[in-house]
Scaffold this active site. Sequence first.
Site, PDB file in Angstrom:
ATOM      1  N   PHE A   1     -18.644   4.376   3.123  1.00 16.07           N
ATOM      2  CA  PHE A   1     -17.633   5.111   3.526  1.00 16.07           C
ATOM      3  C   PHE A   1     -18.016   6.365   4.539  1.00 16.07           C
ATOM      4  CE2 PHE A   1     -15.637   2.774   0.475  1.00 16.07           C
ATOM      5  CZ  PHE A   1     -14.194   2.674   0.769  1.00 16.07           C
TER       6      PHE A   1
ATOM      7  N   ASP B   1       7.735 -10.720 -12.227  1.00 17.66           N
ATOM      8  CA  ASP B   1       8.103  -9.741 -11.195  1.00 17.66           C
ATOM      9  C   ASP B   1       9.685  -9.870 -10.769  1.00 17.66           C
ATOM     10  OD1 ASP B   1       6.117  -8.486  -8.527  1.00 17.66           O
ATOM     11  OD2 ASP B   1       8.137  -8.708  -8.163  1.00 17.66           O
TER      12      ASP B   1
ATOM     13  N   CYS C   1      -3.077   2.702  -0.480  1.00 11.03           N
ATOM     14  CA  CYS C   1      -3.673   3.720  -1.618  1.00 11.03           C
ATOM     15  C   CYS C   1      -4.024   4.930  -1.291  1.00 11.03           C
ATOM     16  CB  CYS C   1      -4.766   2.958  -2.319  1.00 11.03           C
ATOM     17  SG  CYS C   1      -4.422   1.360  -3.224  1.00 11.03           S
TER      18      CYS C   1
ATOM     19  N   GLY D   1     -14.157   6.362  12.524  1.00 11.48           N
ATOM     20  CA  GLY D   1     -13.117   5.805  13.120  1.00 11.48           C
ATOM     21  C   GLY D   1     -11.921   6.592  13.157  1.00 11.48           C
TER      22      GLY D   1
HETATM   23  P1  NAD Z   1       2.343  -4.160  -4.583  1.00  9.46           P
HETATM   24  O1  NAD Z   1       3.700  -3.532  -3.845  1.00  9.46           O
HETATM   25  O2  NAD Z   1       1.617  -5.098  -3.631  1.00  9.46           O
HETATM   26  O3  NAD Z   1       3.056  -5.058  -6.034  1.00  9.46           O
HETATM   27  C1  NAD Z   1       3.776  -4.294  -6.855  1.00  9.46           C
HETATM   28  C2  NAD Z   1       4.793  -5.524  -7.532  1.00  9.46           C
HETATM   29  O4  NAD Z   1       5.552  -4.693  -8.554  1.00  9.46           O
HETATM   30  C3  NAD Z   1       5.811  -5.981  -6.361  1.00  9.46           C
HETATM   31  O5  NAD Z   1       5.887  -7.357  -6.226  1.00  9.46           O
HETATM   32  C4  NAD Z   1       7.288  -5.449  -6.853  1.00  9.46           C
HETATM   33  O6  NAD Z   1       8.478  -6.508  -6.895  1.00  9.46           O
HETATM   34  C5  NAD Z   1       6.844  -5.557  -8.590  1.00  9.46           C
HETATM   35  N1  NAD Z   1       7.682  -4.582  -9.308  1.00  9.46           N
HETATM   36  C6  NAD Z   1       8.435  -3.485  -9.239  1.00  9.46           C
HETATM   37  N2  NAD Z   1       8.877  -2.885 -10.152  1.00  9.46           N
HETATM   38  C7  NAD Z   1       8.916  -3.989 -11.004  1.00  9.46           C
HETATM   39  C8  NAD Z   1       9.492  -4.227 -12.593  1.00  9.46           C
HETATM   40  N3  NAD Z   1      10.394  -3.107 -12.953  1.00  9.46           N
HETATM   41  N4  NAD Z   1       9.363  -5.054 -13.158  1.00  9.46           N
HETATM   42  C9  NAD Z   1       8.401  -6.220 -12.582  1.00  9.46           C
HETATM   43  N5  NAD Z   1       7.716  -6.173 -11.287  1.00  9.46           N
HETATM   44  C10 NAD Z   1       8.177  -4.784 -10.520  1.00  9.46           C
HETATM   45  O7  NAD Z   1       1.548  -2.942  -5.129  1.00  9.46           O
HETATM   46  P2  NAD Z   1       0.012  -3.149  -5.364  1.00  9.46           P
HETATM   47  O8  NAD Z   1      -0.599  -2.988  -4.091  1.00  9.46           O
HETATM   48  O9  NAD Z   1      -0.306  -4.225  -6.339  1.00  9.46           O
HETATM   49  O10 NAD Z   1      -0.210  -1.784  -6.293  1.00  9.46           O
HETATM   50  C11 NAD Z   1       0.044  -1.615  -7.583  1.00  9.46           C
HETATM   51  C12 NAD Z   1      -0.418  -0.452  -8.100  1.00  9.46           C
HETATM   52  O11 NAD Z   1      -1.799  -0.671  -8.319  1.00  9.46           O
HETATM   53  C13 NAD Z   1      -0.260   0.692  -7.277  1.00  9.46           C
HETATM   54  O12 NAD Z   1      -0.160   1.950  -8.346  1.00  9.46           O
HETATM   55  C14 NAD Z   1      -1.453   0.804  -6.358  1.00  9.46           C
HETATM   56  O13 NAD Z   1      -1.573   2.518  -6.196  1.00  9.46           O
HETATM   57  C15 NAD Z   1      -2.450   0.611  -7.374  1.00  9.46           C
HETATM   58  N6  NAD Z   1      -3.839   0.084  -6.835  1.00  9.46           N
HETATM   59  C16 NAD Z   1      -3.536  -0.745  -5.690  1.00  9.46           C
HETATM   60  C17 NAD Z   1      -4.844  -1.313  -5.006  1.00  9.46           C
HETATM   61  C18 NAD Z   1      -4.416  -2.076  -3.864  1.00  9.46           C
HETATM   62  O14 NAD Z   1      -5.464  -2.446  -3.306  1.00  9.46           O
HETATM   63  N7  NAD Z   1      -3.425  -2.572  -3.398  1.00  9.46           N
HETATM   64  C19 NAD Z   1      -6.021  -1.152  -5.642  1.00  9.46           C
HETATM   65  C20 NAD Z   1      -6.078  -0.256  -6.701  1.00  9.46           C
HETATM   66  C21 NAD Z   1      -4.903   0.185  -7.312  1.00  9.46           C
END
Ligand code: NAD
Length: 430
Positions: A246, A30, A257, A250
């Site tokens: 779903f 990260d 997301c 609410g």
């Molecule tokens: P997040 O913000 O929690 O994590 C993303 C991480 O990526 C951060 O820690 C950031 O520092 C790091 N990052 C950014 N640029 C980087 C780089 N160039 N190199 C290395 N690390 C880097 O995001 P998230 O919630 O984990 O979501 C990630 C993706 O997954 C998104 O596209 C989201 O839509 C998708 N997603 C999220 C969920 C969820 O419930 N959170 C579920 C399904 C899909």
Amino acid sequence: MKIAIIGTGYVGLVTGVCLANLGNSVICYDIDKSKIKQLQAGKIPIYESGMKKLLKKLNASKNIVFTNNPEKTIKGSEIIFIAVGTPQQKNGVVDLSFVKNAARTIGKFSNSYTVIVNKSTVPVGTAILVKKIISCYNKNFDIVSNPEFLKEGSAIEDFANPERIIIGAESRKARKIINKLYRSFNCPVLNTSLETAEMIKYASNAFLATKISFINEIANVCEKVNADVETVARGMGLDSRIGSSFLKAGIGYGGSCFPKDIKALHNIALSNNYRFKLLKAVIQVNNDQKRSLVKKTKSILKNLNNKKICLWGLAFKPNTDDFRESAAIDLIKLFQKENVTINAYDPKINYEEFVNKNNFKNKINFYSDKYDALKNCDILLIVTEWNEFKKADLEKIKILLKKPIVIDGRNIYEDNKMKKLGFRYLSVGR
Ligand code: NAD
């Protein structure tokens, strides 16, 4: 297999931990140095049930390491997952800068054949864009689109027991490698093109958001015709063509997301000369629904000036510390405009981060005890349906509030019971 994860947030960390638990050798990278430092020290930067225990076990087995060294991460990895954020820009268009940077980093350091797997939720065409970026540096790779469907709050369970796995690929070799990686998962695997895989993720989230906005519209009609939306939803859900999930009325959907993905799909359609009319309405209904709590509060308190309101719940849903696009943020901003003082309590939110990441007009009074937060308040608003709120001592709530008024944005209490106890109780669609 030797696996690298780029981006150690909610999705990246869960993916890394779960794949390491299956016996793979995982390295998580990260750009956020403080996050990596915490993980190296055995601390978990997010709240996710089961994560602490699993990580402790994996640290002992040395199947997983955390680093902010991209070269060490990428060199020699057989599979590289991209799991960076894809937030929306102010105009609703997806910000792909994190994905593009991740692609450049991979291109710079990869030195042998690798399968690059995109787990981030991205607009159709992004896999090809990533391929183009990496190709500028090196050609010995294939690209796969493998969207993630986990839910925060049950992420480890969801990842370990998915309902389906989507593998979008152009190359037979890469498809075979990723199918092998997932061979122990007991669920349907759908092999598709890159574009179809990318679209499945958006279509799924858009459909779920549509169900939420639909039941919220039904709830609003229920309030006018004296029907009970909870029973209506139960009656609808018993029809297997509809399904019961779903259909919870609410104050609308939030989180990291749904809001961004629904807007992104709407924009993707628009930029391809198609007006997705239904999605526009889904977004509009959701925005109005958040405001309905303010309207209900006004209907009881009349003038909001100088009133004190207690909010229970700041997370966008229970069992997570994620407050991105949570209803609480909009509500606090709307109330502060009317000169309302806010007392707030949430069991898992980092209050400092909550304030730093949102631009609130006035100070919020935060509490570490939900009952303390109620003192001298004119009204209690239920914003997140945490279990501890469902089990709260109702008599105590009654005594601590100035007057026993509860507005419940999540329908966690029984209408009759609350009224019998002497509460003025307003919920959604009942
Ligand atoms: P997040 O913000 O929690 O994590 C993303 C991480 O990526 C951060 O820690 C950031 O520092 C790091 N990052 C950014 N640029 C980087 C780089 N160039 N190199 C290395 N690390 C880097 O995001 P998230 O919630 O984990 O979501 C990630 C993706 O997954 C998104 O596209 C989201 O839509 C998708 N997603 C999220 C969920 C969820 O419930 N959170 C579920 C399904 C899909």
